[in-house]
Design a protein around this motif. Structure first.
Motif, PDB file in Angstrom:
ATOM      1  N   ALA A 240       5.631   3.023   0.917  1.00 16.38           N
ATOM      2  CA  ALA A 240       5.204   4.131   0.055  1.00 16.38           C
ATOM      3  C   ALA A 240       3.879   3.804  -0.625  1.00 16.38           C
ATOM      4  O   ALA A 240       3.003   4.665  -0.750  1.00 16.38           O
ATOM      5  CB  ALA A 240       6.284   4.433  -0.977  1.00 16.38           C
ATOM      6  N   SER A 241       3.726   2.554  -1.063  1.00 18.58           N
ATOM      7  CA  SER A 241       2.495   2.136  -1.749  1.00 18.58           C
ATOM      8  C   SER A 241       1.305   2.092  -0.798  1.00 18.58           C
ATOM      9  O   SER A 241       0.185   2.478  -1.153  1.00 18.58           O
ATOM     10  CB  SER A 241       2.702   0.766  -2.404  1.00 18.58           C
ATOM     11  N   ILE A 242       1.541   1.611   0.439  1.00 17.73           N
ATOM     12  CA  ILE A 242       0.477   1.587   1.444  1.00 17.73           C
ATOM     13  C   ILE A 242       0.040   3.010   1.785  1.00 17.73           C
ATOM     14  O   ILE A 242      -1.151   3.335   1.819  1.00 17.73           O
ATOM     15  CB  ILE A 242       0.938   0.842   2.708  1.00 17.73           C
ATOM     16  N   GLN A 243       1.018   3.867   2.038  1.00 15.44           N
ATOM     17  CA  GLN A 243       0.702   5.253   2.398  1.00 15.44           C
ATOM     18  C   GLN A 243      -0.024   5.965   1.264  1.00 15.44           C
ATOM     19  O   GLN A 243      -0.990   6.707   1.497  1.00 15.44           O
ATOM     20  CB  GLN A 243       1.985   6.002   2.759  1.00 15.44           C
ATOM     21  N   HIS A 244       0.416   5.718   0.045  1.00 13.17           N
ATOM     22  CA  HIS A 244      -0.212   6.344  -1.127  1.00 13.17           C
ATOM     23  C   HIS A 244      -1.699   5.973  -1.208  1.00 13.17           C
ATOM     24  O   HIS A 244      -2.536   6.836  -1.481  1.00 13.17           O
ATOM     25  CB  HIS A 244       0.512   5.895  -2.396  1.00 13.17           C
ATOM     26  N   ARG A 245      -2.013   4.689  -0.952  1.00 15.73           N
ATOM     27  CA  ARG A 245      -3.408   4.271  -1.036  1.00 15.73           C
ATOM     28  C   ARG A 245      -4.246   4.850   0.092  1.00 15.73           C
ATOM     29  O   ARG A 245      -5.361   5.336  -0.130  1.00 15.73           O
ATOM     30  CB  ARG A 245      -3.510   2.736  -1.040  1.00 15.73           C
ATOM     31  N   ILE A 246      -3.735   4.832   1.322  1.00 15.55           N
ATOM     32  CA  ILE A 246      -4.497   5.389   2.444  1.00 15.55           C
ATOM     33  C   ILE A 246      -4.767   6.870   2.211  1.00 15.55           C
ATOM     34  O   ILE A 246      -5.889   7.352   2.398  1.00 15.55           O
ATOM     35  CB  ILE A 246      -3.745   5.184   3.777  1.00 15.55           C
ATOM     36  N   VAL A 247      -3.749   7.594   1.778  1.00 21.52           N
ATOM     37  CA  VAL A 247      -3.905   9.030   1.527  1.00 21.52           C
ATOM     38  C   VAL A 247      -4.889   9.279   0.386  1.00 21.52           C
ATOM     39  O   VAL A 247      -5.724  10.184   0.459  1.00 21.52           O
ATOM     40  CB  VAL A 247      -2.540   9.685   1.236  1.00 21.52           C
ATOM     41  N   SER A 248      -4.826   8.464  -0.675  1.00 22.35           N
ATOM     42  CA  SER A 248      -5.736   8.670  -1.806  1.00 22.35           C
ATOM     43  C   SER A 248      -7.187   8.418  -1.407  1.00 22.35           C
ATOM     44  O   SER A 248      -8.098   9.107  -1.865  1.00 22.35           O
ATOM     45  CB  SER A 248      -5.336   7.781  -2.989  1.00 22.35           C
TER      46      SER A 248
END
Length: 334
Positions: A240-248
């Motif tokens: 979730a944290s990895i995806q959140h950063r890539i998306v941001s």
């Protein structure tokens, strides 16, 4: 006069054929290649061989599903570039042979242009000018679209693409290929704010994901050194944290592009546009900034021939045909 187009997509590891009539998709058949899973990535030679096995039955099925005979076609379209050269050769040679046998015009399509135009397959379609964030395993771009055949890349990745960041992060986590969809799956169960990963400070509208990938590697090495079971016990929160950063990273650049151009017709395209976090973020940001947002259906996000067909439809109207000497290319300017 009715326009009937057969389109073929073979740029990587999906063999796909689609039939379009008067701008409407009647069939879009895709044969996926599972053989690459055991190697942790696409093996070009195996992909080419699989395309050779699949292309005849795939085209035959697409025509039958659409209820169109070969002799009724008005044009044959194919992906010319970019992609795996061996895979592209299979699709281009088949398309050329069929066009020659039927005495029909041939249309060459740029793969990334087709991803953008996936937003024009079904209503509602964007108004011009339109900004499209195009994200896939090999490309990350912000494209300004002034017409179906007039596009300009105004921002792009300087190293890894967003799709590579997902897949390489998944590999670090011990997840099987393709890992991007698995990160998305685990992310739905985790806390996206638990672990903080850096956002690269890249000038203008360009992207970089190599530094993020390295930060994730060092983070996992340190945590597993202290606790060998760390990844398994925290898989959902890590994803979730990895995806959140890539998306941001993607969305912050898209916001900047919208502000700089004044364009509020905003869409996404490419394989990573199937990611649930990115799709939700676009809708959320759209509401916040007053955008009209556009997201292709899942079946039109990954590599598919329907997007080749809709691009070919606009090229047919503009009479942009190619000869049998058209050469496929692994790389090509937009």
């Amino acid at each position: 006069m009715s326009v009937k187009i057969l389109a073929i997509e073979s740029s990587c590891d999906e063999t796909s054929a689609s039939v379009l009539v008067d701008g409407k998709i009647l069939s879009n058949y895709i044969a996926n290649q599972t053989i690459h899973e055991q190697y942790g990535g696409v093996v070009p030679e195996l992909a080419s061989r699989a395309h050779q096995e699949n292309i005849v039955p795939v085209v035959d099925y697409a025509l039958k599903q659409a209820g169109i005979r070969k002799d009724e076609l008005d044009a044959i379209a194919f992906t010319q570039a970019p992609g795996l050269i061996g895979a592209l050769l299979v699709g281009s040679c088949f398309a050329k042979s069929l066009a020659l046998a039927l005495n029909k015009p041939l249309i060459a399509v740029h793969h990334m242009q087709a991803h953008v135009l996936a937003n024009f397959i079904e209503d509602p379609i964007p108004s011009f000018p339109f900004l499209c964030l195009t994200v896939s395993g090999g490309h990350t771009q912000i494209v300004r679209v002034d017409s179906p055949l007039q596009m300009k890349v105004i921002g792009e990745t300087m190293d890894d693409a967003a799709g590579e960041a997902f897949d390489k992060s998944a590999k670090l986590l011990g997840l099987p290929y393709p890992g991007g969809p698995l990160i998305d799956k685990y992310a739905k169960l985790g806390d996206p704010t638990r672990f903080k990963f850096p956002e690269p400070q890249i000038p203008e509208l360009n992207f970089s994901f190599s530094g993020l990938k390295t930060a994730i590697l060092y983070f996992l090495q340190e945590k597993t050194r202290l606790d060998p079971d760390f990844v398994q016990q925290n898989m959902a929160d890590i994803c979730a944290s990895i995806q959140h950063r890539i998306v941001s990273i993607l969305m912050n650049k898209l916001v900047k592009a919208s502000k700089e151009t004044g364009i509020k017709e905003i869409g996404i395209a490419g394989g990573v546009s199937a990611n649930s976090g990115l799709r939700l973020a676009l809708q959320t940001y759209g509401g916040k900034f007053g955008w009209n947002t556009y997201i292709p259906k899942f079946e039109y996000c990954t590599d598919n021939a329907a997007m080749i067909a809709i691009t070919a439809y606009y090229k047919y109207q503009a009479k942009e045909f190619v000869g049998l000497d058209a050469v496929p290319g692994a790389r090509a300017a937009f």
